[in-house]
Design an enzyme around this catalytic site. Structure first.
Site, PDB file in Angstrom:
ATOM      1  N   LEU A  84       0.833  -1.201   0.000  1.00 40.96           N
ATOM      2  CA  LEU A  84       0.000   0.000   0.000  1.00 40.96           C
ATOM      3  C   LEU A  84       0.866   1.250   0.000  1.00 40.96           C
ATOM      4  O   LEU A  84       1.952   1.258   0.572  1.00 40.96           O
ATOM      5  CB  LEU A  84      -0.853   0.077   1.274  1.00 40.96           C
ATOM      6  N   CYS A  85       0.358   2.311  -0.594  1.00 44.70           N
ATOM      7  CA  CYS A  85       0.915   3.650  -0.421  1.00 44.70           C
ATOM      8  C   CYS A  85      -0.308   4.559  -0.259  1.00 44.70           C
ATOM      9  O   CYS A  85      -1.338   4.092   0.217  1.00 44.70           O
ATOM     10  CB  CYS A  85       1.809   4.055  -1.596  1.00 44.70           C
ATOM     11  N   GLN A  86      -0.229   5.790  -0.664  1.00 41.13           N
ATOM     12  CA  GLN A  86      -1.392   6.657  -0.525  1.00 41.13           C
ATOM     13  C   GLN A  86      -2.435   6.351  -1.599  1.00 41.13           C
ATOM     14  O   GLN A  86      -3.602   6.209  -1.306  1.00 41.13           O
ATOM     15  CB  GLN A  86      -0.988   8.139  -0.573  1.00 41.13           C
ATOM     16  N   GLY A  96      -1.402   4.385  -4.834  1.00 40.70           N
ATOM     17  CA  GLY A  96      -1.019   3.264  -5.682  1.00 40.70           C
ATOM     18  C   GLY A  96       0.277   3.440  -6.460  1.00 40.70           C
ATOM     19  O   GLY A  96       0.886   2.452  -6.860  1.00 40.70           O
ATOM     20  N   THR A 122      -4.072   3.432   0.452  1.00 41.90           N
ATOM     21  CA  THR A 122      -4.719   3.716   1.732  1.00 41.90           C
ATOM     22  C   THR A 122      -5.951   4.588   1.541  1.00 41.90           C
ATOM     23  O   THR A 122      -6.950   4.424   2.247  1.00 41.90           O
ATOM     24  CB  THR A 122      -3.716   4.392   2.691  1.00 41.90           C
TER      25      THR A 122
END
Length: 183
Positions: free
Chosen positions: A65-67, A69, A94
């Site tokens: 996960l990141c903010q 993608g 996220t």
């Protein structure tokens, strides 16, 4: 690159609570809100050997996960190049996880998101370049042109040098240590 939706990942975690989740955002972003049970491994410090040290085999499913993608896709490419074939990028990151109404742990950090920091910095440099070109020397217009070209490059390649630089700033590192065991 394989992907998974937040809802599908939540179903996977319901069946297997030990599923490996990695958050590749900055420590401050992670401290603001993160998926419960995720391990913080910021993209700029991500080393495939850390997965091995944490007991993850190269065939282990790893959910990244990141903010939103973009950074997760870069992390998956790095891990896949090191032989980790089970990488799955969480679609929308996220932000999509929270939009789906899934549980998150929230902290008290109030640092502006990395994306907004980049927009503020780029805008300030462009505006400053225009003012300097108008009132000091016309050659300063190249400063604005340089930033504009950088933004076009970032949009086309999905690689943002300014974002990577800002992510390393002290205010984006304060939230604590970025170790695999951090939850």
């Amino acid at each position: 690159m394989k992907t998974i939706t937040p809802t599908e990942l939540n179903e996977v975690r319901a069946k297997d609570p030990s599923a490996v989740l990695i958050d590749v955002r900055t420590p401050v972003e992670h401290s603001q809100a993160h998926v419960p049970g995720v391990h913080l491994m910021p993209l700029d410090r991500l080393e495939p050997s850390a997965l091995e040290a944490a007991g993850c085999g190269k065939d282990t499913a790893v959910y990244i996960l990141c903010q939103s993608g973009g950074r997760a896709a870069k992390a998956a490419a790095k891990l896949e190049a090191a032989g980790y074939g089970g990488c799955r990028v969480v679609e929308g990151g996220t932000a999509a996880w929270m939009a789906a109404g899934l549980p998150v742990n929230r902290g008290s950090s109030r640092v502006i998101s990395l994306e907004r920091q980049v927009r503020i910095a780029a805008g300030a440099i462009v505006f400053g370049g225009v003012l300097l070109a108008q009132f000091v020397n016309p050659a300063f217009i190249w400063l604005s042109g340089f930033v504009g070209a950088g933004l076009v490059f970032a949009g086309v390649t999905d690689w943002c040098g300014m974002g990577m630089l800002i992510a390393k700033m002290p205010w984006n590192q304060r939230a604590g240590n970025a170790a695999c065991a951090t939850k």
